[in-house]
Motif scaffolding. Structure first.
Motif, mmCIF file in Angstrom:
data_model
loop_
_atom_site.group_PDB
_atom_site.id
_atom_site.type_symbol
_atom_site.label_atom_id
_atom_site.label_comp_id
_atom_site.label_asym_id
_atom_site.label_seq_id
_atom_site.Cartn_x
_atom_site.Cartn_y
_atom_site.Cartn_z
ATOM 1 N N PHE A 194 0.831 -1.207 0.000
ATOM 2 C CA PHE A 194 0.000 0.000 0.000
ATOM 3 C C PHE A 194 0.865 1.257 0.000
ATOM 4 C CE2 PHE A 194 -2.179 3.327 2.475
ATOM 5 C CZ PHE A 194 -3.276 3.539 1.638
ATOM 6 N N LEU A 195 1.894 1.265 0.854
ATOM 7 C CA LEU A 195 2.765 2.436 0.961
ATOM 8 C C LEU A 195 3.595 2.622 -0.310
ATOM 9 C CD1 LEU A 195 3.800 4.726 2.770
ATOM 10 C CD2 LEU A 195 5.515 3.136 3.669
ATOM 11 N N SER A 196 4.219 1.542 -0.766
ATOM 12 C CA SER A 196 5.050 1.648 -1.964
ATOM 13 C C SER A 196 4.212 1.967 -3.193
ATOM 14 C CB SER A 196 5.836 0.351 -2.187
ATOM 15 O OG SER A 196 4.951 -0.741 -2.408
ATOM 16 N N GLY A 197 2.967 1.450 -3.238
ATOM 17 C CA GLY A 197 2.083 1.745 -4.366
ATOM 18 C C GLY A 197 1.802 3.227 -4.489
ATOM 19 N N LYS A 198 1.615 3.894 -3.359
ATOM 20 C CA LYS A 198 1.384 5.338 -3.389
ATOM 21 C C LYS A 198 2.602 6.073 -3.922
ATOM 22 C CE LYS A 198 0.180 6.066 0.891
ATOM 23 N NZ LYS A 198 -0.300 6.784 2.096
ATOM 24 N N TYR A 199 3.779 5.662 -3.463
ATOM 25 C CA TYR A 199 5.000 6.315 -3.932
ATOM 26 C C TYR A 199 5.231 6.072 -5.418
ATOM 27 C CZ TYR A 199 6.562 7.699 0.730
ATOM 28 O OH TYR A 199 6.667 8.302 1.941
ATOM 29 N N VAL A 200 5.012 4.846 -5.848
ATOM 30 C CA VAL A 200 5.183 4.532 -7.274
ATOM 31 C C VAL A 200 4.187 5.335 -8.107
ATOM 32 C CG1 VAL A 200 4.909 2.720 -9.013
ATOM 33 C CG2 VAL A 200 6.168 2.243 -6.909
ATOM 34 N N GLY A 201 2.959 5.475 -7.603
ATOM 35 C CA GLY A 201 1.959 6.285 -8.309
ATOM 36 C C GLY A 201 2.403 7.724 -8.458
ATOM 37 N N ILE A 202 2.966 8.285 -7.405
ATOM 38 C CA ILE A 202 3.469 9.671 -7.471
ATOM 39 C C ILE A 202 4.577 9.774 -8.501
ATOM 40 C CG2 ILE A 202 4.676 11.471 -6.178
ATOM 41 C CD1 ILE A 202 3.204 10.497 -3.672
ATOM 42 N N LEU A 203 5.486 8.794 -8.505
ATOM 43 C CA LEU A 203 6.596 8.816 -9.464
ATOM 44 C C LEU A 203 6.085 8.743 -10.900
ATOM 45 C CD1 LEU A 203 9.235 6.505 -7.737
ATOM 46 C CD2 LEU A 203 9.217 8.985 -7.853
ATOM 47 N N LEU A 204 5.094 7.897 -11.135
ATOM 48 C CA LEU A 204 4.548 7.782 -12.489
ATOM 49 C C LEU A 204 3.886 9.088 -12.922
ATOM 50 C CD1 LEU A 204 3.042 4.176 -12.362
ATOM 51 C CD2 LEU A 204 5.076 4.926 -13.598
ATOM 52 N N VAL A 205 3.185 9.745 -11.997
ATOM 53 C CA VAL A 205 2.573 11.043 -12.314
ATOM 54 C C VAL A 205 3.646 12.056 -12.662
ATOM 55 C CG1 VAL A 205 1.299 12.989 -11.321
ATOM 56 C CG2 VAL A 205 0.485 10.663 -10.957
ATOM 57 N N VAL A 206 4.748 12.067 -11.903
ATOM 58 C CA VAL A 206 5.848 12.993 -12.171
ATOM 59 C C VAL A 206 6.453 12.728 -13.544
ATOM 60 C CG1 VAL A 206 8.197 13.610 -11.471
ATOM 61 C CG2 VAL A 206 6.400 13.427 -9.758
ATOM 62 N N ILE A 207 6.643 11.450 -13.867
ATOM 63 C CA ILE A 207 7.224 11.092 -15.163
ATOM 64 C C ILE A 207 6.325 11.545 -16.304
ATOM 65 C CG2 ILE A 207 7.818 9.130 -16.648
ATOM 66 C CD1 ILE A 207 8.793 7.680 -14.122
ATOM 67 N N LEU A 227 13.681 11.093 -18.061
ATOM 68 C CA LEU A 227 14.563 9.919 -18.103
ATOM 69 C C LEU A 227 15.219 9.677 -16.750
ATOM 70 C CD1 LEU A 227 16.171 10.550 -21.613
ATOM 71 C CD2 LEU A 227 14.481 8.807 -21.014
ATOM 72 N N TYR A 228 15.626 10.745 -16.097
ATOM 73 C CA TYR A 228 16.198 10.630 -14.745
ATOM 74 C C TYR A 228 15.192 9.974 -13.800
ATOM 75 C CZ TYR A 228 17.068 12.413 -10.018
ATOM 76 O OH TYR A 228 17.218 12.531 -8.663
ATOM 77 N N SER A 229 13.956 10.449 -13.821
ATOM 78 C CA SER A 229 12.909 9.891 -12.954
ATOM 79 C C SER A 229 12.625 8.435 -13.300
ATOM 80 C CB SER A 229 11.628 10.723 -13.087
ATOM 81 O OG SER A 229 11.861 12.078 -12.782
ATOM 82 N N LEU A 230 12.657 8.112 -14.596
ATOM 83 C CA LEU A 230 12.383 6.743 -15.033
ATOM 84 C C LEU A 230 13.435 5.772 -14.504
ATOM 85 C CD1 LEU A 230 10.593 4.898 -16.775
ATOM 86 C CD2 LEU A 230 12.079 5.417 -18.709
ATOM 87 N N PHE A 231 14.712 6.160 -14.561
ATOM 88 C CA PHE A 231 15.774 5.264 -14.082
ATOM 89 C C PHE A 231 15.773 5.170 -12.552
ATOM 90 C CE2 PHE A 231 17.638 5.788 -18.364
ATOM 91 C CZ PHE A 231 17.875 4.446 -18.637
ATOM 92 N N ILE A 232 15.415 6.254 -11.874
ATOM 93 C CA ILE A 232 15.273 6.173 -10.420
ATOM 94 C C ILE A 232 14.148 5.200 -10.073
ATOM 95 C CG2 ILE A 232 14.408 7.445 -8.423
ATOM 96 C CD1 ILE A 232 17.271 7.964 -8.714
#
Length: 630
Positions: A194-207, A227-232
């Motif tokens: 649940f916690l990691s899913g929220k963070y991954v969702g934020i990262l995908l929105v940023v990308i 690209l930087y965000s994608l590799f992170i």
């Protein structure tokens, strides 16, 4: 006395001999009572196989001979630092309850492999499970992100496990292990998901957000940040074992061949590029920019080689191992370099560097602490679910907010510049139109005064000439026609009574005259006339109607045409309709229409054209000037 001494020796022998035989003299027992959060590391004993060639039988014999060493570490993870060895671990566990327990032993690392054996009371090993990182989620005995072994313990039952840990795609052995009830592990995994899913969702929105900014603004900094965000994100997937959960099996098969440090290396390359563009280092810090470019070149060479080597070479290849170690070292240097670059903002008082420093300091520190693991064998965890993912979220949100503000500011600046340019163009267009009217007026006066007078004088001379009457009559007709044409052209260019006559009256007279002189029947209607427009704007409206009428006379091949002026509450609507042949090939870029469009645009109007083979309709809406008294 003899009896007592013998008695003491027998008692001591009875206590020590069984322990020596079983080789567990120093082995602590992990007593579990149910759900557990105690770390296992202090209950492990290990032996390092420096040549990575010891047999199972040899390892068991070494355990019997007390050759295993206690870990005794305050860290939650075992870390060998750089090594060529594999390691063997033993764990003695006992169910310290009166109920049976279903337990799960989990290992958190996807760069190493585990083989688990169970030792019986005579220390004979029995194979239990082989935990391989290559196994996709559906091919694992326990479908968890961590590699796990599940077993049961009856009340007060104990088990002794032996596990081999070996490298798969790394140069050091690092892992965190957990042992608890299956229910407790499942609860923890659900909370983590649940916690990691929220963070991954934020990262995908940023990308996605940065990608859209790049596509809209065509600025490369947004592409580099994407690209930087994608590799992170790829690094986080690999580090937190999310890849096996989120990625399809066919992608995971290839994804897990790439080391997490390779992902981090590519991320560092684009981080350097973003920092260069963001801070305008080429202009403001040219010397440091040269260093960053050289560093970037080395990073690209190492990481591209490491990427392709991961697919083409065996994981224990010497060249591949050298590339991995070089990448770790150059990453460490890169973080220090970017940190130094960022901190220099405090000295140089460069606001761009200062913003970048504030957004990146936590992430750079987290990466630095992560890399220290490789060299010093310690990886601290302060933030959940991980230092890097939390720090990266903070950085991307901070930079994304800055990008939004920067985008809004650029949009406002562009709007102001565009408004200024439009004002200048409007002023220039007004000046051109005024010059045109001055020239038209002068030309009309010249036609009327000079050419008109010359034609009148010519007519008088001809009337006094001795030409035969029939020839004279024909010549005088031509002269009269030329005089009429000259007068009409002069009036069309600038009606002499324009300043004293309202627009409606001028147009009524104009179209009445056309109905007597042309083959086209014009119907003119003016409804709700208000003296709203000044003479300058009325002249522009008059010119627009002249162009529209001229197009009908020359090109439409029409028999009838209707011209309407309707004064609505907020705008004037001009409608011009004819029953001609329409515009050829729907072309609307002729000189006449260009003149109409330029005039309509100048007075903030709108024009719509509908043309078919049975006629053309043109509608023009001209708003009233808000500054005038309506």
């Amino acid at each position: 006395m003899r009896v007592s001494k013998h008695y003491i020796l027998i008692v001591l022998a009875g206590i020590l001999l069984p322990l020596c035989i079983r080789g567990q003299t120093l082995l602590d027992t992990f007593k579990i009572k149910g759900a557990n959060d105690e770390q296992l590391l202090n209950y492990y004993k290990f032996w390092e196989d420096k040549n990575d060639n010891a047999s199972l039988k040899d390892v068991v014999n070494l355990f019997k001979q007390n050759q295993f060493t206690s870990v005794h570490s305050e860290n939650p993870a075992f870390n060998s630092a750089y090594t060529k060895s594999s390691f063997w671990f033993v764990l003695n566990i006992k169910n310290d309850t009166t109920t049976s327990l279903n337990l799960m032993w989990s290992f958190y690392n996807n760069d190493i492999g585990f083989v688990i054996y169970e030792l019986d009371s005579t220390l004979q090993p029995t194979f239990r499970d082989s935990l391989q990182v290559e196994n996709t989620l559906e091919n694992r005995n326990i479908p968890f992100r961590a590699m796990s072994y599940q077993f049961d313990l009856q009340p007060n039952q104990g088990k002794l496990f032996l596990a081999k840990v070996y490298k798969k795609n790394t140069d050091f052995i690092y892992f965190i292990s957990d042992l608890s009830t299956s229910e407790d592990i499942l609860l923890w995994e659900n909370q983590f998901a649940f916690l990691s899913g929220k963070y991954v969702g934020i990262l995908l929105v940023v990308i996605v957000f940065n990608l859209f900014l790049f596509l809209i603004l065509k600025s490369r900094i947004y592409l580099w940040h994407t690209l930087y965000s994608l590799f992170i994100l790829c690094f986080i997937f690999s580090e937190d074992l999310l890849d096996v959960v989120y990625l399809p099996s066919w992608i995971y098969t290839y994804f897990n061949k790439i080391t997490k440090m390779n992902f981090l290396g590519f991320a560092m390359i684009f981080l350097v590029i973003v920092s260069q563009v963001f801070t305008e280092s080429k202009i403001k810090h040219p010397r440091l920019d040269i260093v960053l470019r050289f560093y970037k070149f080395i990073m690209i060479a190492i990481n591209v080689s490491l990427f392709f080597g991961s697919f083409l070479l065996y994981t224990d290849n010497i060249f591949l191992s050298l590339l991995r170690k070089s990448n770790d070292l150059i990453l460490f240097i890169g973080v220090l370099l970017v940190l130094f670059y960022s901190i220099s903002s405090l000295v140089k008082k460069d606001y761009r560097l200062l913003i970048y420093f504030i957004s990146s300091i936590l992430l750079l520190t987290s990466i630095l602490l992560y890399l220290i693991t490789d060299f010093f064998g310690y990886r601290p965890y302060y933030l959940s679910p991980g230092n890097i993912i939390v720090a990266f979220i903070i950085q991307t949100i901070f930079l994304s907010l800055y990008f939004i503000l920067k985008f809004n500011r650029e949009q406002k600046d562009n709007y102001v510049s565009l408004k200024k340019a439009n004002a200048e163009n409007e002023k220039l267009s007004g000046s051109i139109l005024k010059l045109q009217e001055i020239e038209r007026k002068r030309f009309a006066q010249d036609l009327h005064d000079e050419l008109g007078s010359s034609l009148a004088a010519l007519k008088l001379r001809l009337q006094k000439s001795s030409l035969p009457k029939n020839e004279l009559t024909e010549v005088l007709k031509i002269v009269d026609k030329a005089s009429d044409d000259t007068r009409n052209i002069s009036h069309n260019l600038m009606p002499p009574e324009f300043e004293q006559t309202n627009l409606e009256s001028l147009l009524i007279a104009y179209y009445n005259r056309l109905n007597t002189e042309s083959d086209v029947r014009f119907h003119f209607h003016c409804m709700g006339y208000k003296n709203i427009f000044g003479k300058e704007k009325e002249l522009i409206i008059y010119r627009i109607l002249m162009e529209l009428t001229n197009n009908i006379l020359k090109h439409a091949n029409a028999g009838e045409a209707t011209i309407q002026l309707i004064y609505f509450e907020k705008y004037l609507e001009m409608m011009c309709e004819d029953n001609g042949i329409g515009m050829v090939d729907k072309k609307t870029d002729g000189i006449g229409l260009n003149n109409i469009n330029s005039r309509v645009s100048y007075i903030k109007g709108e024009i719509k054209i509908d043309t078919t083979q049975s006629g053309t309709t043109i509608i023009i809406k001209i708003p009233y000037n808000k500054n005038t008294n309506e």
